[in-house]
Design an enzyme around this catalytic site. Sequence first.
Site, PDB file in Angstrom:
ATOM      1  N   GLY A  50      10.843  37.615  12.538  1.00  0.00           N
ATOM      2  CA  GLY A  50       9.773  38.463  12.027  1.00  0.00           C
ATOM      3  C   GLY A  50       8.905  38.975  13.146  1.00  0.00           C
ATOM      4  O   GLY A  50       8.507  40.141  13.169  1.00  0.00           O
ATOM      5  N   ALA A  51       8.598  38.086  14.097  1.00  0.00           N
ATOM      6  CA  ALA A  51       7.786  38.445  15.256  1.00  0.00           C
ATOM      7  C   ALA A  51       7.919  37.330  16.276  1.00  0.00           C
ATOM      8  O   ALA A  51       8.434  36.256  15.982  1.00  0.00           O
ATOM      9  CB  ALA A  51       6.324  38.648  14.859  1.00  0.00           C
ATOM     10  N   MET A  52       7.446  37.596  17.496  1.00  0.00           N
ATOM     11  CA  MET A  52       7.508  36.603  18.565  1.00  0.00           C
ATOM     12  C   MET A  52       6.235  36.672  19.381  1.00  0.00           C
ATOM     13  O   MET A  52       5.810  37.747  19.808  1.00  0.00           O
ATOM     14  CB  MET A  52       8.734  36.862  19.462  1.00  0.00           C
ATOM     15  CG  MET A  52       8.839  35.919  20.647  1.00  0.00           C
ATOM     16  SD  MET A  52       9.040  34.197  20.134  1.00  0.00           S
ATOM     17  CE  MET A  52       8.201  33.369  21.492  1.00  0.00           C
ATOM     18  N   GLU A  53       5.640  35.491  19.638  1.00  0.00           N
ATOM     19  CA  GLU A  53       4.292  35.391  20.186  1.00  0.00           C
ATOM     20  C   GLU A  53       4.207  35.512  21.696  1.00  0.00           C
ATOM     21  O   GLU A  53       3.273  34.972  22.310  1.00  0.00           O
ATOM     22  CB  GLU A  53       3.678  34.053  19.765  1.00  0.00           C
ATOM     23  CG  GLU A  53       4.354  32.813  20.355  1.00  0.00           C
ATOM     24  CD  GLU A  53       5.427  32.214  19.470  1.00  0.00           C
ATOM     25  OE1 GLU A  53       5.771  31.040  19.659  1.00  0.00           O
ATOM     26  OE2 GLU A  53       5.936  32.932  18.576  1.00  0.00           O
ATOM     27  N   ASN A  54       5.125  36.225  22.354  1.00  0.00           N
ATOM     28  CA  ASN A  54       5.065  36.378  23.809  1.00  0.00           C
ATOM     29  C   ASN A  54       3.617  36.574  24.250  1.00  0.00           C
ATOM     30  O   ASN A  54       2.891  37.398  23.689  1.00  0.00           O
ATOM     31  CB  ASN A  54       5.894  37.587  24.258  1.00  0.00           C
ATOM     32  CG  ASN A  54       7.239  37.649  23.572  1.00  0.00           C
ATOM     33  OD1 ASN A  54       8.056  36.757  23.681  1.00  0.00           O
ATOM     34  ND2 ASN A  54       7.459  38.727  22.838  1.00  0.00           N
TER      35      ASN A  54
ATOM     36  N   HIS B 162      -0.552  35.047  12.462  1.00  0.00           N
ATOM     37  CA  HIS B 162       0.341  33.975  12.920  1.00  0.00           C
ATOM     38  C   HIS B 162       0.591  34.082  14.424  1.00  0.00           C
ATOM     39  O   HIS B 162       0.449  33.106  15.163  1.00  0.00           O
ATOM     40  CB  HIS B 162       1.665  34.058  12.153  1.00  0.00           C
ATOM     41  CG  HIS B 162       2.653  32.991  12.489  1.00  0.00           C
ATOM     42  ND1 HIS B 162       2.907  31.926  11.660  1.00  0.00           N
ATOM     43  CD2 HIS B 162       3.469  32.814  13.569  1.00  0.00           C
ATOM     44  CE1 HIS B 162       3.820  31.145  12.202  1.00  0.00           C
ATOM     45  NE2 HIS B 162       4.187  31.675  13.368  1.00  0.00           N
ATOM     46  N   GLU B 163       0.949  35.281  14.868  1.00  0.00           N
ATOM     47  CA  GLU B 163       1.286  35.444  16.287  1.00  0.00           C
ATOM     48  C   GLU B 163       0.054  35.317  17.178  1.00  0.00           C
ATOM     49  O   GLU B 163       0.129  34.766  18.284  1.00  0.00           O
ATOM     50  CB  GLU B 163       1.975  36.790  16.506  1.00  0.00           C
ATOM     51  CG  GLU B 163       3.223  37.006  15.672  1.00  0.00           C
ATOM     52  CD  GLU B 163       4.206  35.848  15.737  1.00  0.00           C
ATOM     53  OE1 GLU B 163       4.331  35.216  16.808  1.00  0.00           O
ATOM     54  OE2 GLU B 163       4.844  35.562  14.709  1.00  0.00           O
TER      55      GLU B 163
ATOM     56  N   HIS C 237      -0.896  31.780  17.910  1.00  0.00           N
ATOM     57  CA  HIS C 237      -0.078  31.175  18.964  1.00  0.00           C
ATOM     58  C   HIS C 237      -0.618  31.447  20.368  1.00  0.00           C
ATOM     59  O   HIS C 237      -0.272  30.718  21.305  1.00  0.00           O
ATOM     60  CB  HIS C 237       1.342  31.746  18.904  1.00  0.00           C
ATOM     61  CG  HIS C 237       2.251  31.041  17.958  1.00  0.00           C
ATOM     62  ND1 HIS C 237       2.451  29.681  17.962  1.00  0.00           N
ATOM     63  CD2 HIS C 237       3.063  31.526  16.975  1.00  0.00           C
ATOM     64  CE1 HIS C 237       3.336  29.356  17.038  1.00  0.00           C
ATOM     65  NE2 HIS C 237       3.715  30.463  16.417  1.00  0.00           N
TER      66      HIS C 237
ATOM     67  N   GLU D  94       4.693  25.820  15.268  1.00  0.00           N
ATOM     68  CA  GLU D  94       4.935  26.737  14.152  1.00  0.00           C
ATOM     69  C   GLU D  94       4.214  26.305  12.882  1.00  0.00           C
ATOM     70  O   GLU D  94       3.758  27.147  12.106  1.00  0.00           O
ATOM     71  CB  GLU D  94       6.442  26.877  13.905  1.00  0.00           C
ATOM     72  CG  GLU D  94       7.200  27.526  15.055  1.00  0.00           C
ATOM     73  CD  GLU D  94       6.723  28.942  15.361  1.00  0.00           C
ATOM     74  OE1 GLU D  94       5.990  29.539  14.542  1.00  0.00           O
ATOM     75  OE2 GLU D  94       7.093  29.457  16.426  1.00  0.00           O
TER      76      GLU D  94
END
EC number: 3.4.11.2
Length: 966
Positions: free
Chosen positions: A348-352, A384-385, A388, A407
């Site tokens: 869905g997404a990535m918290e880079n 959410h991201e 993080h 998570e």
Amino acid sequence: MAKGFYISKSLGILGILLGVAALCTIVALSVVYRQEKNKNTSQSPSMAPLNPTATSSPATTLDQNLPWNRYRLPKTLIPDSYNVVLRPYLSPNSQGLYIFTGSSTVRFTCQEATNVIIIHSKKLNYTITQGHRVVLRGVRGSQPPAIASTELVELTEYLVVHLQGQLVAGSQYEMDTQFQGELADDLAGFYRSEYMEGNVRKVVATTQMQAADARKSFPCFDEPAMKATFNITPIHPRDYTALSNMLPRSSTALPEDPNWTVTEFHTTPKMSTYLLAYIVSEFTNIEAQSPNNVQIRIWARPSAISEGHGQYALNVTGPILNFFANHYNTPYPLEKSDQIGLPDFNAGAMENWGLVTYRESALLFDPLVSSISNKERVVTVVAHELAHQWFGNLVTVDWWNDLWLNEGFASYVEYLGADYAEPTWNLKDLIVLNELHSVMAVDALASSHPLSSPADEVNTPAQISELFDSITYSKGASVLRMLSSFLTEDLFKEGLASYLHTFAYQNTIYLDLWEHLQQAVNSQSAIQLPASVRDIMDRWILQMGFPVVTVNTTNGIISQHHFLLDPTSNVTRPSDFNYLWIVPVSSMRNGVLEQEFWLEGVEQTQNSLFRVEGDNNWILANLNVTGYYQVNYDEGNWKKLQTQLQTNPSVIPVINRAQIIHDAFNLASAQKVPVTLALDNTLFLIRETEYMPWQAALSSLNYFKLMFDRSEVYGPMKNYLSKQVRPLFEHFKNITNDWTRRPDTLMDQYNEINAISTACSNGIQECETLVSDLFKQWMDDPSNNPIHPNLRTTVYCNAIALGGEREWDFAWEQFRNATLVNEADKLRSALACSNEVWILNRYLSYTLNPDYIRRQDATSTINSIASNVIGQTLVWDFVQSNWKKLFEDFGGGSFSFANLIRAVTRRFSTEYELQQLEQFRLNNLDTGFGSGTRALEQALEQTRANIKWVQENKEAVLAWFTANSA
């Protein structure tokens, strides 16, 4: 990383009874359809071929005394910094491949003397320099030993440098490499995404490193505890923009070719490899400045930005960043926050860190065609991201066995951040439906697993990928919410801030958080716990499952037992706590709050709080469902609660009205209460208009649909649901002025969708006419869609189910021409609703053609077809016949297999289907099941439980629905 859904993630409002329930998980956990070639990419003349003797035999045959045969890095070397230069070529070479070239210098410190350097490398081809793949030199006067040889170990994904002497403990060294890799469309590492701008195909070079794919971009010590600083320098076409975690330091023309630009980024803070990101694209952005002077930018395809689709994400990002800075009592750690929507993206997404990547559907919102659920998805995934950026990025778990802490925490506080951005939506309540209720179905299996596992049980990339499941996300969120509740939010935040301040730029294990929360508890006297934070929480973290708390109001006895969906199943995983928990029990008596009680790790005790006298007095436990457990009562108390619900339900909090329905159905599945008692709990719905009780009922009754929609039970069941939902359908027809406007609140908008979907799928003629007429109006005038975005998923699905080839082909054409991913997703799921076998079979074939269905969407589309009772058999035959090819194409570490296995087996309830599933497992032992291994065991367990449940309950269920449908 957003689950995307897991997925999803997860609204549970899209018409469970329409046969698309699988999407609730899929959105959260949408996965990649891999086509990465098993062979290495074609090599340029300067590139060394992969070592022909590279290890490829099964791990069990390897000598584990050799460190390069073990999946975990040795602790002999610790990275300090990387300088990485990467040059993606955005058009294919003469072999038809997209490639990138790169060079890297890693500086590392020797912790223990060693004669071997082991660093991760995956699918990279190296330039031979001075006879070897690497060049090694000392730093500050240290002298490196000579290189004896280098090799690539494919199985464990290492570049191994054998030395003629020892590296000296305490000394620093630098290692240079030059390499080439394929810029594949496999959604992993440094990869290629494509989109159309008019008739022109555009290419984006982008990244997805989590969990173990930074090594596919450049050689690195690719474990979360191996933090270092990074200097990233992309070389890219002049008219393209380069992005990375940090702001650019400089941008200059490449001296030998001014058509290329060299963009050098500022050095990152000390961080983990899985949080790196770099992107080369022709995207544009919109920008804002937060009150704390953080630069906020939303990036996407130019057409999406120009049409304003990034504006909502921009509007909520600043408030959410400020909320978390206050919540954590810690400033945002970076100068900028970039967020980018990608056409092709795995999760869905990535918290880079500083450059968050999203599926377009999780970031972009068009108020003209996007629904309220699309809007909610954007705000919750963004929250959410951004959560993080502190919890996970600034402070990172030491190893993936504690992934739940990253998570689970983000999955909890996303509701807090989103609630701050949208305070009128009551989003915090939805965690009960979206996370707690959904994950209990998995955690009630004997094949479940604890939140935290010993580190030595998680080694391979496939084992790591398997952890990205609903236990990690949703159970993690639920138990942390419970912890915050019994500590109070203020104490929880105090301990959290101390934890973040102490371990900034470092790695932790979950016990470190317990220690800092305990310090917060010790600093005050108002909150007294029955045991330490660690003693309480270890029982929830280190043993799988959850308790059912039984309250006997006739004698005041309160007891607990490990809740199992199949009480006869064999629990083989031992527990140091004997599957007993320290349980916070909140309660009310006749609508009046009682004092909190602790069930202190014992099987049962007695307390006058839970004794009731009188015909009309009742007890309700687990108020607002803050505890991660289910509640059972004596029969008399159940009957009193049912009477209360049917006479004056508002005395019981709306969340607990949902809980009563949910818990009773689960207890009935486990044979702890009669199934008729659970069904009796739905009788009050004929007068209920709130979303949460209806959603809990539809989710629970979906199990009945799956078990009985191929049997004689289904007719009376549909009649009963038609009777119960008709008043709700009329209610929303009235308050929306005959469906011409939308209800005011988020929850009412969601329940309007439930009303229409349930009415249509259970044969209410007025509803069928409504959706057919709306769809026909659209077909007659395709440029003017009269269907409100909120209603499109359910209208599309029901119209296609009621229609035939003409309706399907029209929807397919609209899907192919859709320019906004939210609209495309609605159509893609609805296309699986057809009742024509040949149409579903054709659609199934389309999922393997990336020109028709994007690879990132292939598995979720297959799952949607499987959720249709007609399509389920087609998909199961397809999976059985093509498992080896699917496994090779999708990749053993992909998230897709768990979802695929769950979707295709969710209706299994006969001995024949169990035999088929067991034979499928035997037939494919050599191929394996990758990240679907645990899901297959759970499917076998669930199928056995289904068989038993149907045998024991079918007659009673048929009789009940028949009696109550008149």
